[in-house]
Design an enzyme around this catalytic site. Structure first.
Site, PDB file in Angstrom:
ATOM      1  CG  ASP A 294      -1.712   1.241   1.387  1.00 18.47           C
ATOM      2  OD1 ASP A 294      -2.596   1.458   0.542  1.00 18.47           O
ATOM      3  OD2 ASP A 294      -1.468   2.007   2.337  1.00 18.47           O
TER       4      ASP A 294
ATOM      5  CD  GLU B  43      -2.398   3.000  -3.158  1.00 19.28           C
ATOM      6  OE1 GLU B  43      -3.377   3.727  -3.373  1.00 19.28           O
ATOM      7  OE2 GLU B  43      -2.087   2.603  -2.022  1.00 19.28           O
TER       8      GLU B  43
END
Length: 636
Positions: free
Chosen positions: A269, A305
Site C-alpha cells: 500500500d 500502489e
C-alpha cells in the site's frame, strides 16, 4: 507439510518444549513478561537484557502454544507483542502463543502461477460474505474460480482496532484480524484457493501504523524517525539511526506471510508514503529477500500502489523478469475512464478533465499517463517516469477498487454514476487488453451495495474521525454546508459497515445475471485468446481516436518463433452508433459490431453500436481453420 517462518522476535515454540520470547525495546531499561495458561492466573517472568541495543528475552520451559502473554513496562503499562501471531481480544489485549507448524497443508504441488495469467479480484473479508470470516469467504472460492479469476487480493488483514475496518489502520502486522477468525482459518483459505488454481495476494501496509493500539512509542521510539514527518506523524524509521531492526521487522513480515501462510504475493500500500533515503530502498530490499527465499521455489509476485508512478521499481531484467515489483496499480487508467464515463472532474479527477477519451487510449496503450508531466493536483510538480520499457502486464488496471468507491462520500459504485453502455465498452477493452485486469468484489454482477468508509475506533478517536471525514468533503461542490456534510454516513456506526456487505442474492436477478454472464464470457475469451500471447512487447502499444471510435493495438508473443502477432481492440466510446474502417485480423470477440457498406466493396466499414460496441482481433500468420469461434474482417 507443516510450515513456519523463523523470526528473531516474538514468541517461538521450541522443538524440545517451552517458548522463547524476544522483544526489541530500546526505550526502556527493563521489561517483564506476563503469561497465563487458560484457566489460570497470570505469572510474571523476568526478561534479560541480551547485551545488544535494546533487546530483551527469556525462555519459559513451561510455556506452550495456546498461552496468553504480554510485556510489562517499567511504568506498569502492559502491551501486546508487536510480532504477535494472534491477538484474540483485539489490539489492546494480550497476545497468544501460536504453533504455526501445527497446521497441515495440502498444497504440496503448488508452484504458483505466472503473472501473465493474473486476473485479480479484490475483496474485503468483513463485507464479502454475511458472516465476514475467513471460513465463509473460503466457501465462495469455487464461484470465483468458475468466474475466471486467477488471483484473490485480500485487503489488509493485519489486526486493527475494533471489530470492523478497512484494514489500513492495522497495528499488529503479524496477527490476522481476530474478528475474521483464527490464523488456521486464514491458512485454510489460502490452502483451498491453491486447490482451485487460485493465487492469493495480501495487501500490506508498510508506510504507517494505525492511530489506535500502536504501543511502540512507549518502549521503542527508535521505530520512528522524526526527521521525516508524514500525515501520521514521524515516519517509520527505514533510514535513520538504529533502523536495521525496523527494516528486518518488515522484511520478516513479508516473508512470514509468504512462507507461513503461503500467500502468492503482496500488494504494498502507498509506497510513495514510505520515507526511505537509504541507498537500497526498503521495497527493493524486501523484493530481493523474496526472490532469495520463497521466490526460488514458486512464483511469487509484488504489486505496488504508488502515486508517483516510479518506473524504476518496475524494471525488468534481460530475461524480462521483474527486478523488484511485478506490477503497479494503474490509477491513471481508472481516473481517465471515470471522467469519460461519469463526467466528474472533482478532486484528483481534475488532472484528467481534458480529453478523457484520448487519455483512456493513451493509458490502455502505454500504461501510465503521467510520465513526468506537471500535475495540476500537485501544484504543477511533475509526476511519473517514462514507461515505454514496461510490458502492459506491469499495470494492474481497473474501473473501480476499494479506494475509488470507498473514498466517495456515499460509497457509490461506478454503475450508479455512469451510463451502462459506456461501462460495457470500457469493460470489454480492459478485460481483453494485455494489462492485468482487476475486479472489485461484486463488480462481476453489478452489485448495488455501496462500499463505504467504516471503522471501529475508541470513543475519543471515533468522534475526531467522524468530524474529519465529513469536513474532508467540504471542498466538493455538493458538501460545502454543514447540513450536507451531516448526511455523510458516520464511519464508526455499525450501520455503515452493514450497508457495505455484498448481497449475493442479486447475482440471480435480472440485469445482474446478465452482467455476470458477460464478465465470465469475457474472461473465458481472455484465457483462450489473449493470455497465450502475453506479455505484449514493451512500448508497442498504439492508439488512435477517430471521432468516438478508439483503435488499440499491441505487439504480442507470436505462436511461431519467426511469426508476428498483433492484438487489436476497437471500442465505441460515444453515445450513438459509430462507423470506422474495419481493421484487418481474425475476430475472436465482438459485441454490438457489424460490417457495413464502405466506399468500395474492398473497404467495408465497421459499425459499432452505442450500447458498448467492442471488437477484439488477432493478426496471426495462421489460425486453426476449423475454429468456428473465429471470424474475419474482410478489409485488406
Amino acid at each position: 507439510m507443516r510450515r513456519e517462518h523463523k523470526m528473531p522476535f516474538g514468541a517461538t515454540v521450541l522443538e524440545g518444549g517451552g517458548v522463547r520470547f524476544r522483544l526489541w525495546a530500546p526505550g526502556v531499561a527493563e521489561v517483564s513478561l506476563e503469561r497465563r495458561t487458560r484457566g489460570t492466573g497470570w505469572t510474571l517472568h523476568a526478561m534479560k537484557s541480551l547485551g545488544e541495543h535494546g533487546w530483551f528475552g527469556c525462555d519459559v520451559a513451561e510455556a506452550a502454544a495456546g498461552d496468553d502473554y504480554r510485556f510489562v513496562l517499567p511504568d506498569g503499562l502492559k502491551v501486546p507483542d508487536p510480532a504477535s501471531r494472534h491477538n484474540p481480544d483485539d489490539v489492546h489485549g494480550p497476545s497468544r502463543v501460536v504453533a504455526p507448524a501445527a497446521y497441515e497443508w495440502h498444497d504440496d504441488d503448488w508452484k504458483g502461477r505466472p503473472w501473465r495469467e493474473a486476473v485479480v479480484y479484490e475483496l474485503h473479508l468483513g463485507t464479502f460474505t454475511p458472516e465476514g470470516s475467513f471460513d465463509a469467504a473460503r466457501k465462495k472460492l469455487p464461484e470465483l474460480a468458475a468466474l475466471g479469476v486467477t488471483a484473490i487480493e485480500l485487503m489488509p488483514v493485519a489486526d486493527f482496532p475494533g471489530q470492523r475496518g478497512w484494514g489500513y489502520d492495522g497495528v499488529l502486522q503479524f496477527a490476522p484480524e481476530a474478528s475474521y477468525g483464527k490464523p488456521e482459518a486464514l491458512k485454510a483459505f489460502v490452502d483451498a484457493a491453491h486447490g482451485l488454481g487460485l493465487m492469493v495476494l495480501l495487501d500490506v501496509v508498510y508506510n504507517h501504523f494505525g492511530p489506535e493500539g500502536n504501543y511502540l512509542h512507549a518502549y521503542c521510539p527508535d521505530f520512528f524517525n522524526p526527521a521525516h514527518q508524514t500525515p501520521w506523524g514521524a515516519a517509520i524509521n527505514f533510514d535513520g539511526d538504529h533502523s536495521r531492526p525496523v527494516r528486518d521487522f518488515f522484511i520478516h513480515n513479508a516473508l512470514y506471510w509468504l512462507e507461513e501462510f503461503r500467500f502468492d504475493g503482496l500488494r504494498m500500500d502507498a509506497v510513495h508514503a514510505i520515507r526511505d533515503d537509504s541507498e537500497l530502498h526498503i521495497v527493493r530490499e524486501i523484493a530481493a529477500a523474496i526472490r532469495k527465499g520463497p521466490g526460488r521455489e514458486r512464483a511469487v509476485h509484488v504489486v505496488l500502489e504508488n502515486e508517483h508512478n516510479h518506473v524504476h521499481l518496475l524494471t525488468r531484467d534481460a530475461d524480462g523478469d521483474p527486478e523488484a515489483a511485478s506490477a503497479q496499480w494503474n490509477d491513471d487508467l481508472h481516473h481517465a475512464a471515470h471522467v469519460h464515463a461519469t463526467g466528474e472532474i472533482d478532486g484528483y479527477y481534475l488532472d484528467y478533465a481534458s480529453e478523457p477519451r484520448a487519455l483512456v487510449g493513451r493509458s490502455l496503450a502505454g500504461g501510465f499517463i503521467y510520465t513526468g508531466q506537471p500535475s495540476v493536483m500537485r501544484d504543477g510538480d511533475p509526476r511519473g517516469e517514462p514507461a515505454d520499457s514496461l510490458p502492459p502486464t506491469a499495470f494492474v488496471s481497473f474501473l473501480q477498487n476499494h479506494d475509488q468507491v470507498g473514498n466517495r462520500a456515499f460509497g457509490e459504485r461506478i454503475e450508479a454514476l455512469a451510463p451502462p453502455h459506456r461501462l460495457r465498452a470500457l469493460r470489454g477493452a480492459l478485460l481483453l487488453s494485455p494489462h492485468v485486469p482487476m475486479l472489485f468484489m461484486g463488480e462481476e454482477w453489478a452489485a448495488t451495495s455501496p462500499f463505504l468508509y467504516f471503522c471501529d475506533f475508541g470513543p475519543e478517536l471515533a468522534q475526531a474521525v467522524t468530524d474529519g471525514r465529513r469536513k474532508e468533503f467540504g471542498r466538493f461542490a455538493g458538501f460545502t454546508s454543514e447540513q450536507a456534510q451531516a448526511l455523510i454516513p458516520d464511519p464508526n456506526a455499525e450501520s455503515t459497515f452493514e450497508a457495505s456487505r455484498l448481497n449475493w442474492d442479486e447475482r440471480d436477478q435480472p440485469g445482474h445475471r446478465e452482467r455476470l454472464h458477460e464478465v465470465r464470457s469475457l474472461l473465458a475469451v481472455r484465457k483462450r485468446r489473449v493470455v497465450p500471447h502475453l506479455p505484449a512487447k514493451p512500448g508497442s502499444g498504439r492508439w488512435q481516436l477517430a471521432g468516438d471510435i478508439l483503435f488499440l493495438q499491441w505487439e504480442m508473443v507470436p505462436s511461431q518463433p519467426d511469426g508476428v502477432c498483433w492484438l487489436q481492440i476497437v471500442i465505441n466510446l460515444g453515445d450513438t452508433e459509430q462507423f470506422g474502417a474495419a481493421p484487418t485480423g481474425r475476430v475472436f470477440h465482438s459485441w454490438g459490431c457489424r460490417l457495413a457498406a464502405g466506399p468500395s466493396p474492398r473497404l467495408p466499414l465497421l459499425a459499432l453500436s452505442p450500447g458498448g460496441g467492442c471488437a477484439a482481433l488477432l493478426q496471426l500468420p495462421a489460425f486453426d481453420e476449423d475454429d468456428d469461434s473465429i471470424s474475419v474482417f474482410e478489409a485488406p
